[in-house]
Design a protein around this motif. Structure first.
Motif, PDB file in Angstrom:
ATOM      1  N   GLU A 439       0.818  -1.210   0.000  1.00  0.00           N
ATOM      2  CA  GLU A 439       0.000   0.000   0.000  1.00  0.00           C
ATOM      3  C   GLU A 439       0.851   1.260   0.000  1.00  0.00           C
ATOM      4  OE1 GLU A 439      -2.221   0.470   3.623  1.00  0.00           O
ATOM      5  OE2 GLU A 439      -0.666  -0.532   4.814  1.00  0.00           O
ATOM      6  N   HIS A 440       2.147   1.111   0.309  1.00  0.00           N
ATOM      7  CA  HIS A 440       3.035   2.271   0.409  1.00  0.00           C
ATOM      8  C   HIS A 440       3.774   2.577  -0.895  1.00  0.00           C
ATOM      9  CE1 HIS A 440       2.287   2.135   4.660  1.00  0.00           C
ATOM     10  NE2 HIS A 440       2.781   0.916   4.760  1.00  0.00           N
ATOM     11  N   PHE A 441       3.930   1.588  -1.739  1.00  0.00           N
ATOM     12  CA  PHE A 441       4.660   1.810  -3.000  1.00  0.00           C
ATOM     13  C   PHE A 441       4.221   0.782  -4.033  1.00  0.00           C
ATOM     14  CE2 PHE A 441       7.308  -0.841  -0.225  1.00  0.00           C
ATOM     15  CZ  PHE A 441       7.502  -1.968  -1.010  1.00  0.00           C
ATOM     16  N   GLN A 442       4.397   1.187  -5.299  1.00  0.00           N
ATOM     17  CA  GLN A 442       4.068   0.322  -6.426  1.00  0.00           C
ATOM     18  C   GLN A 442       5.331  -0.009  -7.210  1.00  0.00           C
ATOM     19  OE1 GLN A 442       0.799  -0.869  -6.844  1.00  0.00           O
ATOM     20  NE2 GLN A 442       0.729   0.071  -4.793  1.00  0.00           N
ATOM     21  N   ARG A 443       5.175  -0.890  -8.169  1.00  0.00           N
ATOM     22  CA  ARG A 443       6.323  -1.346  -8.956  1.00  0.00           C
ATOM     23  C   ARG A 443       6.998  -0.178  -9.679  1.00  0.00           C
ATOM     24  NH1 ARG A 443       3.857  -5.367 -11.305  1.00  0.00           N
ATOM     25  NH2 ARG A 443       4.463  -6.787  -9.603  1.00  0.00           N
ATOM     26  N   GLU A 444       6.192   0.756 -10.187  1.00  0.00           N
ATOM     27  CA  GLU A 444       6.767   1.909 -10.884  1.00  0.00           C
ATOM     28  C   GLU A 444       7.671   2.721  -9.968  1.00  0.00           C
ATOM     29  OE1 GLU A 444       3.650   1.028 -10.970  1.00  0.00           O
ATOM     30  OE2 GLU A 444       2.877   1.033 -13.028  1.00  0.00           O
ATOM     31  N   ASP A 445       7.328   2.780  -8.696  1.00  0.00           N
ATOM     32  CA  ASP A 445       8.145   3.525  -7.733  1.00  0.00           C
ATOM     33  C   ASP A 445       9.508   2.867  -7.553  1.00  0.00           C
ATOM     34  OD1 ASP A 445       6.014   5.329  -7.170  1.00  0.00           O
ATOM     35  OD2 ASP A 445       5.135   3.836  -5.818  1.00  0.00           O
ATOM     36  N   ILE A 446       9.509   1.553  -7.362  1.00  0.00           N
ATOM     37  CA  ILE A 446      10.770   0.831  -7.151  1.00  0.00           C
ATOM     38  C   ILE A 446      11.634   0.912  -8.403  1.00  0.00           C
ATOM     39  CG2 ILE A 446      11.792  -1.408  -6.605  1.00  0.00           C
ATOM     40  CD1 ILE A 446      10.235   0.012  -4.326  1.00  0.00           C
ATOM     41  N   TYR A 447      11.014   0.735  -9.553  1.00  0.00           N
ATOM     42  CA  TYR A 447      11.733   0.850 -10.827  1.00  0.00           C
ATOM     43  C   TYR A 447      12.362   2.233 -10.968  1.00  0.00           C
ATOM     44  CZ  TYR A 447      12.195   1.541 -15.904  1.00  0.00           C
ATOM     45  OH  TYR A 447      12.655   1.856 -17.153  1.00  0.00           O
ATOM     46  N   THR A 448      11.598   3.268 -10.660  1.00  0.00           N
ATOM     47  CA  THR A 448      12.096   4.644 -10.803  1.00  0.00           C
ATOM     48  C   THR A 448      13.256   4.909  -9.850  1.00  0.00           C
ATOM     49  OG1 THR A 448       9.929   5.439 -11.529  1.00  0.00           O
ATOM     50  CG2 THR A 448      11.472   7.076 -10.657  1.00  0.00           C
ATOM     51  N   LEU A 449      13.153   4.464  -8.606  1.00  0.00           N
ATOM     52  CA  LEU A 449      14.236   4.679  -7.651  1.00  0.00           C
ATOM     53  C   LEU A 449      15.489   3.889  -8.047  1.00  0.00           C
ATOM     54  CD1 LEU A 449      12.386   4.696  -4.208  1.00  0.00           C
ATOM     55  CD2 LEU A 449      13.158   6.645  -5.579  1.00  0.00           C
ATOM     56  N   PHE A 450      15.290   2.715  -8.631  1.00  0.00           N
ATOM     57  CA  PHE A 450      16.432   1.933  -9.118  1.00  0.00           C
ATOM     58  C   PHE A 450      17.187   2.694 -10.205  1.00  0.00           C
ATOM     59  CE2 PHE A 450      18.141  -1.443 -11.969  1.00  0.00           C
ATOM     60  CZ  PHE A 450      19.009  -2.056 -11.076  1.00  0.00           C
ATOM     61  N   ILE A 451      16.449   3.254 -11.150  1.00  0.00           N
ATOM     62  CA  ILE A 451      17.085   4.031 -12.224  1.00  0.00           C
ATOM     63  C   ILE A 451      17.668   5.334 -11.661  1.00  0.00           C
ATOM     64  CG2 ILE A 451      16.738   5.185 -14.436  1.00  0.00           C
ATOM     65  CD1 ILE A 451      16.505   2.143 -14.552  1.00  0.00           C
ATOM     66  N   THR A 452      16.984   5.942 -10.706  1.00  0.00           N
ATOM     67  CA  THR A 452      17.488   7.165 -10.084  1.00  0.00           C
ATOM     68  C   THR A 452      18.839   6.923  -9.425  1.00  0.00           C
ATOM     69  OG1 THR A 452      15.248   8.014  -9.720  1.00  0.00           O
ATOM     70  CG2 THR A 452      17.003   8.928  -8.343  1.00  0.00           C
TER      71      THR A 452
END
Length: 547
Positions: A439-452
């Motif tokens: 409920e705190h994060f979605q796959r797009e969030d983890i993907y974005t932070l990985f690329i960041t």
């Protein structure tokens, strides 16, 4: 009797070209050689040194095509092709037929690759029709997932040296398998699992036998690398770690003199790089300092290099130990920060503090260490804000950021908060799958932070003096090559609020990258510290990106 020990191939989007030496199998061969010298043991590594072959993406991972849509050649690339790393199953079949073993042992270290293990077991049954035993971390976590397969006769949970010796004795003798500790076996189509027993004392274990391994397959910076293990298990109880399932809860350390003797033995065999693969190398500080002093005395010509790619707990490091490690030949530090959020560290039972971490980094940078700091992205108990906090904290230190996307290991303490993993969930229990959403994060969030993380590391890798981000991008342009590509993509990101991949057909948008989240991170940063300990200032009044 001919025993064949196999490290199987794996299938995934990526593979490491180091840390693949099958040291566990080498320990088994040495133990069998000591206690059952009449058994002829051969190790075949079907993973490292065989190249790779592109495969279709499995149906269970098809959803990742939206996240890995282009063959990106930029400095910020993630993944694209799905590969078979290692010998093909056809090649393995030929080798097993030619070898004609009487007994085969297969290593199953990582849960998502259990299918490859079972495929090798099937080949063994078809080509050699001999007993198959499987061991390793995955077996220790969920032994029934392997033993229930028709092509597997036995499994060994936990440490394997004593159990495999006892298994081979019983197989050649009375076949009283219920007497073999740690063993799983079948009787009348039912599965039986024996109680866990003590392994041989750690100082009674012979040095691993690497004689079947081609040194040229295991290289670090183009020099032969040998794994070293000075201890087993870990005194910490991090909830995301499954080490206790394999090695038990009792932390044991080898005699330092025996470790030195093994390193000298490997040195005489031609190895010059030594990777300590302990789960907690430096916990006993006094013993580690003694080991370093012995290494300094043993190799005065400084023609060896020591690394610890499995990571080092910064909790046990102090200035004197860091100095001794540097003098001994350690060059890199892989530090497991995990999270800078106190609540997350308490939830995951990490007995560490940010203050201690910062002091270790400061001392290590002063001594000239290259440092990679590892953060887990997507811990189930963590918020998006907390992940950004940790990422921002690391960005302001002169280190490289190592982002590891969380995956669930069966029966690790943290897994108790989830239902038992299904067959599909075991297959997707890998970093590249980004399988866990909350409920705190979605796959797009983890993907974005990985690329960041990769974007921040791009700036950290630039050789610049203190400067603005505009000046850093201009220098990257002048450098040419991948630096220029990275600069071009970042200019587009800052101006268009979109991230692009760089392909042979030009720039292609990455639609799953959330630029709003990226700029949330960016606004949290005052500056980025480079590996050379200079600063790239991100918020200088009057400076704007040229669009």
């Amino acid at each position: 009797m001919k025993l064949l020990l196999i490290q199987p191939p794996i299938q995934d989007f990526y593979d490491t070209d180091i840390r693949l030496q099958p040291i566990g199998l080498c320990y088994l061969k040495a133990a069998i050689g000591k206690f059952l010298p009449h058994v002829d043991v051969t190790i075949r590594d079907f993973h490292q040194g065989w190249g790779r072959k592109t495969l279709p993406i499995p149906k269970e991972l098809k959803y990742l095509q939206e996240y890995y849509p282009h063959p990106d050649k930029s400095p910020f690339c993630s993944f694209y092709h799905y590969y078979h790393f290692g010998a093909t199953f056809e090649q393995i079949a030929v080798e097993i037929t030619e070898f004609s073993p009487d007994f085969v042992g297969i290593s199953s270290l990582f849960t998502p690759y259990y299918r490859e293990v079972l495929q090798v077991a099937k080949i063994v049954k078809e080509k050699a029709n001999c007993p198959v035993v499987v061991g390793g971390s995955h077996v220790s976590a969920v032994p029934q997932s392997i033993l229930q397969d028709d092509h597997v006769d036995f499994v060994i949970c936990g440490e394997g040296e004593k159990p495999i010796v006892e298994l081979l004795r019983e197989w050649q003798g009375g076949k009283n398998y219920d007497q073999v500790s740690n063993l799983g076996y079948k009787k009348n189509k039912q599965l039986f699992f024996n109680p866990q027993g003590e392994n041989y004392l750690i100082d009674d274990l012979p040095h691993p036998d690497l004689s079947d391994l081609d040194q040229n397959r295991y290289l670090f910076e183009k020099r032969p690398l040998s794994f070293m293990i000075t201890s087993r298990s870990c005194p910490h109880k991090c909830t995301f770690c499954s080490v206790h399932l394999t090695f038990g809860k009792r932390y044991r350390r080898r005699c330092p003199q025996d470790v030195i003797a093994e390193i000298k033995e490997r040195y005489n065999e031609g190895y010059r790089i030594f990777d300590f693969e302990d789960d907690n190398l430096t916990f006993y500080v006094k013993e580690m300092k003694f080991l370093c002093r012995e290494l300094i005395a043993a190799f005065p010509e400084k023609d060896v290099q020591f690394v610890a790619m499995n990571g080092i707990s910064y909790l046990s490091l102090d200035g004197e130990l860091l100095q001794l490690m540097k003098e001994a030949g350690f060059t890199h530090l892989n530090l497991a920060l995990v999270s800078s959020d106190k609540t997350v560290r308490e939830t995951t039972k990490r007995p560490h503090t940010v203050e201690k971490y910062r002091k270790v980094v400061e001392d290590a940078v002063h001594l000239g260490f290259s440092i990679v700091s590892y953060q887990i992205l997507g811990l189930p108990s963590e918020s998006l804000a907390s992940m950004i906090q940790t990422l921002s904290f690391g960005a302001r230190l002169p280190i490289l950021l190592g982002a590891s996307m969380f995956y669930l290991t069966p029966n690790a303490p943290i897994a108790k908060n989830f239902p038992p993993l299904s067959v599909k969930e075991m297959f997707t229990s890998r970093l590249t799958a980004m399988a866990i959403e909350t409920e705190h994060f979605q796959r797009e969030d983890i993907y974005t932070l990985f690329i960041t993380t990769r974007i921040i590391n791009f700036f950290k890798g630039l050789r610049v003096e203190n400067c603005s981000v505009d000046e850093a991008l201009a220098i990257a342009q002048e450098n040419g090559g991948r630096d220029k590509i990275g600069s071009d993509i970042l200019q587009k990101l800052f101006c268009e609020k979109k991230l692009y991949a760089y392909t042979k057909k030009g720039y292609k948008e990455l639609p799953k990258f959330k630029s709003t989240l990226f700029f949330d991170v960016w606004q949290n940063l005052e500056y980025i510290a480079t590996q050379n300990n200079t600063r790239i200032n991100l918020a200088i009044p009057g400076v704007k990106f040229v669009c």
